[in-house]
Design an enzyme around this catalytic site. Structure first.
Site, PDB file in Angstrom:
ATOM      1  N   SER A 175     -80.256  87.457  37.775  1.00 43.86           N
ATOM      2  CA  SER A 175     -80.368  87.820  39.192  1.00 43.86           C
ATOM      3  C   SER A 175     -78.994  87.853  39.830  1.00 43.86           C
ATOM      4  CB  SER A 175     -81.246  86.799  39.922  1.00 43.86           C
ATOM      5  OG  SER A 175     -81.190  86.978  41.322  1.00 43.86           O
ATOM      6  N   TYR A 185     -83.998  78.165  42.630  1.00 43.97           N
ATOM      7  CA  TYR A 185     -84.019  79.485  42.006  1.00 43.97           C
ATOM      8  C   TYR A 185     -82.623  79.906  41.580  1.00 43.97           C
ATOM      9  CZ  TYR A 185     -84.797  84.552  41.524  1.00 43.97           C
ATOM     10  OH  TYR A 185     -84.859  85.837  41.044  1.00 43.97           O
TER      11      TYR A 185
END
Length: 672
Positions: A549, A562
């Protein structure tokens, strides 16, 4: 029904039963009259299954249509058996109209035989008689004068003339047994032709069953019996990558595993080695299975390490023997040797591994070898199995017409022969990746915690589905095992499974932290570890791709668990690229951002959480993400899939340890 409709119905009915013929094997025909659109006069034509078709799924588009008078006139200009291959090109000058399938090598058989309807089939029972040492006498004993014998001849124009002559000399016959090959039957109507075909097949089955010896393969060899189910499949999963790696020495292939009772029983018997060494006989069989299989000569309970070592020795011996076979029979006009690796590998107690350029070819090769086992059983039950000579097998395997057919095949897709496992592929980015890899030719295993979603995607792309929790090492190993049992091995893994919880530090619970790290950091580690073990055993390299990501390098708000898990994944890419490169395994990553549409993560609550953080309506979140990028474009799942393909499709063979941003340009996430 019209004559072509009758032919299609008969073909589909015969092809639906594997006792009658194998996949893409055999051909059928019908003769009838049509109006010539040029003269307006009635014209007799032949409808015949074209080259490469399958009887069970045949449609009218798969028929070749030829003018019967012109086809039969070819007998007047036939130059003899030494030049009979020239007649195949001549069939094009007999075609009636445009379209339809290309005429096959067996067209002459159907046109020259004086019967309105003709079937040529490859039933196991018929080939058993055709390959028995005393086949002519057994045919007479089985059928009396209702079925005649035709000596072995390679398929072609001369065989058509031979069968036509035998039929003319035996007006009472309903068909023939073709030595070493199969059967041909005929009839005045489509119904009669089908009845005659089935009579030959079923009568041969009953003859073999009633007259045959009870144990045609000899007694069971102690230690070669089938292993218990769970142990057998575990050993098959462990051996499959090794075997596929060996079978891919000349060209990467896909595998198929078979542990049917027919196979396991054959592998346990005394005559396994001598019969396997004789090879198959029917041309359709050995064109798919090669001249003979590779047979492991160790008992089922031998240590796996010993089996692996023996496989490598046997593989080297097989390649030397195949080169010898080629050199014994090749001449100046023979095509170049296509590859010396086995298409069939038999492991006692475990089963059969078959190989081909794609999954269907690998599966069909295995089916054909099962046919060959049935043929050998039938022939040995009533006589001695005596296939056609090795020289004749070579003439067909390296036939100029067969080579021309291979050269006409379309160029393979970039990922043809590659086997992929994609985690979290039941929806969103993972689904898009699986779809793209399959579209580019890969065999794809769909792994997802949601088994129904995985099955749906697998059905759509023709892959295999695996229900898998990536946080569970046993479940991950089971997913890799399922992949190698489905396709023979594993080449490409995409670590995509993930979830996200958006909370500030003070609201992030220990459970939040553990869940995200278990799924993404630990889960990626477990998947990479299990897949790398199989890839190393395979010995032909591979690709591991992490869907990380932008947040692995960008410190976004309210995102500690996250972001930290994604940073862990990103560094795994670098660590594993450095470690696995010695095995030819490349490890790269993709850093997406703002993939809202179709995303399971965003639909599961992450979208609402992030929208709240940024103060925008959830339905506007994709637009919001797009506007903060340099390119002002929204990122979609297919864009991430395109990056995965770019990394694995063959153009970046010297790239490893790379992270590819797919975020439409976020300057704060530029890699430094």
């Amino acid at each position: 029904m019209t004559v072509p409709e009758q032919l299609i119905a008969r073909s589909n009915a015969l092809g639906a039963d594997p006792r009658n013929t194998n996949y893409a094997g055999g051909n059928t025909s019908a003769k009838g009259s049509v109006t010539d659109p040029v003269t307006g006069s009635p014209t007799d034509v032949l409808w015949v299954k074209g080259s490469g078709g399958d009887l069970g799924t045949l449609t009218e588009a798969g028929l070749a249509v030829l003018r019967l008078d012109r086809l039969r006139s070819l007998a007047d200009v036939y130059p003899g058996v030494e030049r009979e291959d020239e007649m195949v090109a001549a069939f094009d000058y007999c075609l009636h109209g445009r379209g339809g399938a290309a005429p096959s090598i067996d067209t002459a058989m159907h046109g020259l035989v004086e019967a309105p309807h003709v079937d040529h089939l490859h039933p196991d029972s018929g080939i058993a008689l055709a390959t028995a040492a005393d086949g002519p006498a057994l045919t007479k004993e089985c059928f009396g004068d209702r079925v005649a014998w035709v000596d072995w001849r390679r398929p072609g124009f001369q065989l058509g003339l031979d069968i036509a002559a035998v039929k003319a000399a035996n007006p009472q016959a309903i068909g023939v047994i073709l030595g070493g090959h199969g059967i041909t039957a005929w009839g005045a109507s489509s119904e009669e032709c089908e009845r005659n075909s089935l009579e030959i097949i079923r009568t041969a089955e009953e003859f073999l069953a009633s007259r045959g010896a009870p144990e045609p393969f000899g007694p069971v060899v102690p230690g070669f019996e089938a292993l218990p189910d769970a142990e057998r499949r575990a050993r098959a999963a462990e051996l499959a990558p090794v075997i596929r790696g060996l079978a891919s020495t000349d060209q990467r292939v896909v595998g198929h595993y078979t542990d049917s009772d027919v196979v396991l029983e054959f592998l346990s018997r005394e005559k396994l080695q001598p019969l396997a060494a004789l090879g198959t006989s029917c041309p359709d069989h050995f064109l798919r299975t090669k001249v003979r299989p590779l047979v492991v000569d160790l008992p089922a309970t031998a240590p796996v390490a010993d089996v692996v070592a023996r496989l490598k020795e046997l593989h080297a011996e097989y390649r030397d023997a195949y080169r010898g076979y080629y050199e014994r029979h090749a001449d100046a006009d023979s095509p170049a040797m296509r590859g010396a690796d086995p298409a069939i590998v038999l492991v006692p107690g475990v089963g059969m591994f078959s190989f081909g350029k794609d999954k269907q070819t690998a599966r069909v090769a295995g089916e054909f070898y099962v046919n060959a086992i049935n043929v050998m059983r039938g022939a040995e039950a009533v006589s001695t199995y005596a296939p056609i000579p090795e020289s004749e097998k070579f003439r067909i395997e390296y036939w100029a017409l067969e080579e021309a057919k291979l050269q006409r095949l379309p160029k393979p897709k970039p990922l043809a022969g590659r086997i992929a496992l994609v985690t979290g592929a039941g929806s969103g980015i993972g689904k898009a990746i699986a779809q793209r890899l399959a579209a580019e030719g890969a065999c794809v295993a769909i792994a997802d915690l949601n088994g129904d979603a995985a099955a749906e995607v697998a059905a759509e792309i023709g892959g295999t589905a695996v229900t898998a929790d990536v946080t569970d090492a046993a479940a991950v190993q089971a997913a890799v095992d399922a992949t190698v049992l489905a396709f023979g091995g594993i080449d490409l893994v995409v670590n995509n499974a993930g979830l996200s919880i958006s909370k500030p530090l003070l609201e992030t619970t220990e459970r939040d932290w553990d869940l995200q790290h278990d799924v993404m950091a630990k889960g990626s580690f477990l998947v990479a570890q299990a897949a790398a073990k199989a890839m190393v055993a395979q010995g032909i390299g591979g690709d591991i791709v992490y869907i990380s990501s932008k947040n692995s390098v960008f410190a976004g708000p309210n995102n500690v668990a996250y972001g930290a898990a994604k940073a862990d994944q990103a560094h795994q890419v670098r660590l594993l690229a450095a470690e696995l490169g010695a095995h030819g395994i490349r490890v790269n990553g993709v850093n997406p951002d703002g993939v809202v549409q179709g995303s399971g993560i965003f639909a599961g609550g992450w979208g609402a959480q992030r929208a709240a953080v940024y103060g925008v309506p959830e339905e506007k979140l994709g637009e919001f993400y797009a506007q903060r990028t340099i390119l002002k474009r929204e990122v979609l799942p297919e864009h991430v899939a395109a990056a995965v393909f770019a990394l694995t499709g063959g153009d970046l063979t010297h790239t490893t340890g790379l992270h590819v941003p797919v975020d439409a340009g976020v300057a704060a996430a530029f890699l430094r």
